[in-house]
Design a protein around this motif. Structure first.
Motif, PDB file in Angstrom:
ATOM      1  N   ASP A   1      36.328  54.968  49.749  1.00  0.00           N
ATOM      2  CA  ASP A   1      36.755  55.938  48.738  1.00  0.00           C
ATOM      3  C   ASP A   1      36.336  55.455  47.349  1.00  0.00           C
ATOM      4  OD1 ASP A   1      38.172  58.157  47.561  1.00  0.00           O
ATOM      5  OD2 ASP A   1      39.903  56.845  47.242  1.00  0.00           O
ATOM      6  N   LEU A   2      36.579  54.197  47.063  1.00  0.00           N
ATOM      7  CA  LEU A   2      36.188  53.637  45.763  1.00  0.00           C
ATOM      8  C   LEU A   2      34.669  53.617  45.592  1.00  0.00           C
ATOM      9  CD1 LEU A   2      38.750  50.704  45.502  1.00  0.00           C
ATOM     10  CD2 LEU A   2      38.847  52.943  44.381  1.00  0.00           C
ATOM     11  N   LEU A   3      33.952  53.349  46.680  1.00  0.00           N
ATOM     12  CA  LEU A   3      32.486  53.369  46.629  1.00  0.00           C
ATOM     13  C   LEU A   3      31.981  54.774  46.283  1.00  0.00           C
ATOM     14  CD1 LEU A   3      29.699  52.053  47.097  1.00  0.00           C
ATOM     15  CD2 LEU A   3      29.952  52.689  49.517  1.00  0.00           C
ATOM     16  N   PHE A   4      32.532  55.793  46.961  1.00  0.00           N
ATOM     17  CA  PHE A   4      32.135  57.171  46.664  1.00  0.00           C
ATOM     18  C   PHE A   4      32.474  57.534  45.219  1.00  0.00           C
ATOM     19  CE2 PHE A   4      31.068  57.869  50.985  1.00  0.00           C
ATOM     20  CZ  PHE A   4      30.386  59.076  51.053  1.00  0.00           C
ATOM     21  N   GLN A   5      33.656  57.153  44.769  1.00  0.00           N
ATOM     22  CA  GLN A   5      34.039  57.446  43.385  1.00  0.00           C
ATOM     23  C   GLN A   5      33.055  56.813  42.409  1.00  0.00           C
ATOM     24  OE1 GLN A   5      38.145  56.643  42.365  1.00  0.00           O
ATOM     25  NE2 GLN A   5      38.826  57.254  44.400  1.00  0.00           N
ATOM     26  N   ASP A   6      32.623  55.593  42.684  1.00  0.00           N
ATOM     27  CA  ASP A   6      31.665  54.910  41.811  1.00  0.00           C
ATOM     28  C   ASP A   6      30.308  55.622  41.828  1.00  0.00           C
ATOM     29  OD1 ASP A   6      30.918  52.617  40.108  1.00  0.00           O
ATOM     30  OD2 ASP A   6      29.629  52.072  41.800  1.00  0.00           O
TER      31      ASP A   6
ATOM     32  N   TYR B   1      30.480  65.183  47.432  1.00  0.00           N
ATOM     33  CA  TYR B   1      31.863  65.651  47.565  1.00  0.00           C
ATOM     34  C   TYR B   1      32.166  66.108  48.990  1.00  0.00           C
ATOM     35  CZ  TYR B   1      32.267  65.702  42.427  1.00  0.00           C
ATOM     36  OH  TYR B   1      32.312  65.376  41.098  1.00  0.00           O
ATOM     37  N   VAL B   2      31.198  66.732  49.648  1.00  0.00           N
ATOM     38  CA  VAL B   2      31.385  67.151  51.046  1.00  0.00           C
ATOM     39  C   VAL B   2      31.666  65.918  51.905  1.00  0.00           C
ATOM     40  CG1 VAL B   2      30.217  68.072  53.098  1.00  0.00           C
ATOM     41  CG2 VAL B   2      30.002  69.264  50.895  1.00  0.00           C
ATOM     42  N   ARG B   3      30.814  64.907  51.796  1.00  0.00           N
ATOM     43  CA  ARG B   3      30.987  63.688  52.597  1.00  0.00           C
ATOM     44  C   ARG B   3      32.278  62.959  52.211  1.00  0.00           C
ATOM     45  NH1 ARG B   3      28.757  65.889  55.937  1.00  0.00           N
ATOM     46  NH2 ARG B   3      26.525  66.117  55.962  1.00  0.00           N
ATOM     47  N   HIS B   4      32.578  62.922  50.933  1.00  0.00           N
ATOM     48  CA  HIS B   4      33.791  62.257  50.450  1.00  0.00           C
ATOM     49  C   HIS B   4      35.021  62.934  51.049  1.00  0.00           C
ATOM     50  CE1 HIS B   4      35.654  60.157  46.672  1.00  0.00           C
ATOM     51  NE2 HIS B   4      36.361  59.934  47.763  1.00  0.00           N
ATOM     52  N   THR B   5      35.005  64.251  51.061  1.00  0.00           N
ATOM     53  CA  THR B   5      36.132  65.024  51.577  1.00  0.00           C
ATOM     54  C   THR B   5      36.272  64.886  53.092  1.00  0.00           C
ATOM     55  OG1 THR B   5      35.935  66.641  49.802  1.00  0.00           O
ATOM     56  CG2 THR B   5      37.075  67.363  51.772  1.00  0.00           C
ATOM     57  N   GLU B   6      35.159  64.940  53.793  1.00  0.00           N
ATOM     58  CA  GLU B   6      35.210  65.016  55.260  1.00  0.00           C
ATOM     59  C   GLU B   6      35.219  63.654  55.964  1.00  0.00           C
ATOM     60  OE1 GLU B   6      33.071  69.364  55.848  1.00  0.00           O
ATOM     61  OE2 GLU B   6      31.904  67.556  56.274  1.00  0.00           O
ATOM     62  N   SER B   7      34.719  62.620  55.305  1.00  0.00           N
ATOM     63  CA  SER B   7      34.509  61.359  56.023  1.00  0.00           C
ATOM     64  C   SER B   7      35.230  60.148  55.448  1.00  0.00           C
ATOM     65  CB  SER B   7      33.003  61.043  56.055  1.00  0.00           C
ATOM     66  OG  SER B   7      32.283  62.119  56.608  1.00  0.00           O
ATOM     67  N   VAL B   8      35.917  60.308  54.331  1.00  0.00           N
ATOM     68  CA  VAL B   8      36.470  59.138  53.650  1.00  0.00           C
ATOM     69  C   VAL B   8      37.983  59.290  53.487  1.00  0.00           C
ATOM     70  CG1 VAL B   8      36.396  57.765  51.531  1.00  0.00           C
ATOM     71  CG2 VAL B   8      34.293  58.805  52.405  1.00  0.00           C
ATOM     72  N   LYS B   9      38.699  58.227  53.858  1.00  0.00           N
ATOM     73  CA  LYS B   9      40.149  58.232  53.657  1.00  0.00           C
ATOM     74  C   LYS B   9      40.468  57.743  52.255  1.00  0.00           C
ATOM     75  CE  LYS B   9      41.496  57.729  58.400  1.00  0.00           C
ATOM     76  NZ  LYS B   9      42.549  57.337  59.281  1.00  0.00           N
TER      77      LYS B   9
END
Length: 150
Positions: free
Chosen positions: A48-53, A34-42
């Motif tokens: 974003d879809l990769l992180f969600q998966d 979640y930290v990386r998703h929040t700070e590094s992904v638009k």
């Protein structure tokens, strides 16, 4: 039932520890995602879809089964005759910590849904700070189980 649980005590304890290790690995890793998703992904990007998966698979394929098996084998241990002395204080503190860990698991699941909906408003710092919560719970749980201070 008590005789059966006593006869499989070491197996139950082993499976409980294995389950806890898997659950805690996910509990520690998901907030870091979640930290990386929040700070590094638009939002709305392929990343974003990769992180969600990745977050969904970690939660649903590893953490949820590990939490369920932790609870199952833990309750089997609680029901095993002679394992818990309920007049002591440590089992109650440990139980409260396990309930808090379960709440944290559910809190993480709700946060995942916010990422999917594109409504996350929390910062990476917030997730870093929340990541300390299960560490404190783990320390209390281990001390209650091993030291049994009261």
């Amino acid at each position: 039932m008590g005789d059966f649980l006593a006869s499989v005590y070491l197996w139950t304890k082993s499976l409980h520890v294995i389950s806890i290790i898997a659950w805690m690995a996910g509990i520690f890793y998901l907030p870091r995602l979640y930290v990386r998703h929040t700070e590094s992904v638009k939002q709305g990007t392929e990343t974003d879809l990769l992180f969600q998966d990745m977050e969904m698979k970690l939660l649903k394929l590893i953490m949820n089964p590990a939490m369920i098996s932790s609870w199952f084998f833990g309750l089997c241990l609680v029901m095993t005759p002679g394992i818990i002395v309920w007049s002591d204080g440590w089992p109650w503190v440990k139980a409260a910590c396990v309930l808090a860990m379960t709440w944290f698991h559910m809190w993480l699941a709700v946060r995942r849904k916010e990422f999917v909906a594109g409504t996350n408003t929390r910062t990476g710092r917030h997730y870093r700070m929340m990541n300390e919560f299960p560490t404190l719970l783990m320390i209390f749980i281990v001390i209650m189980i091993i030291v049994k201070p009261f």
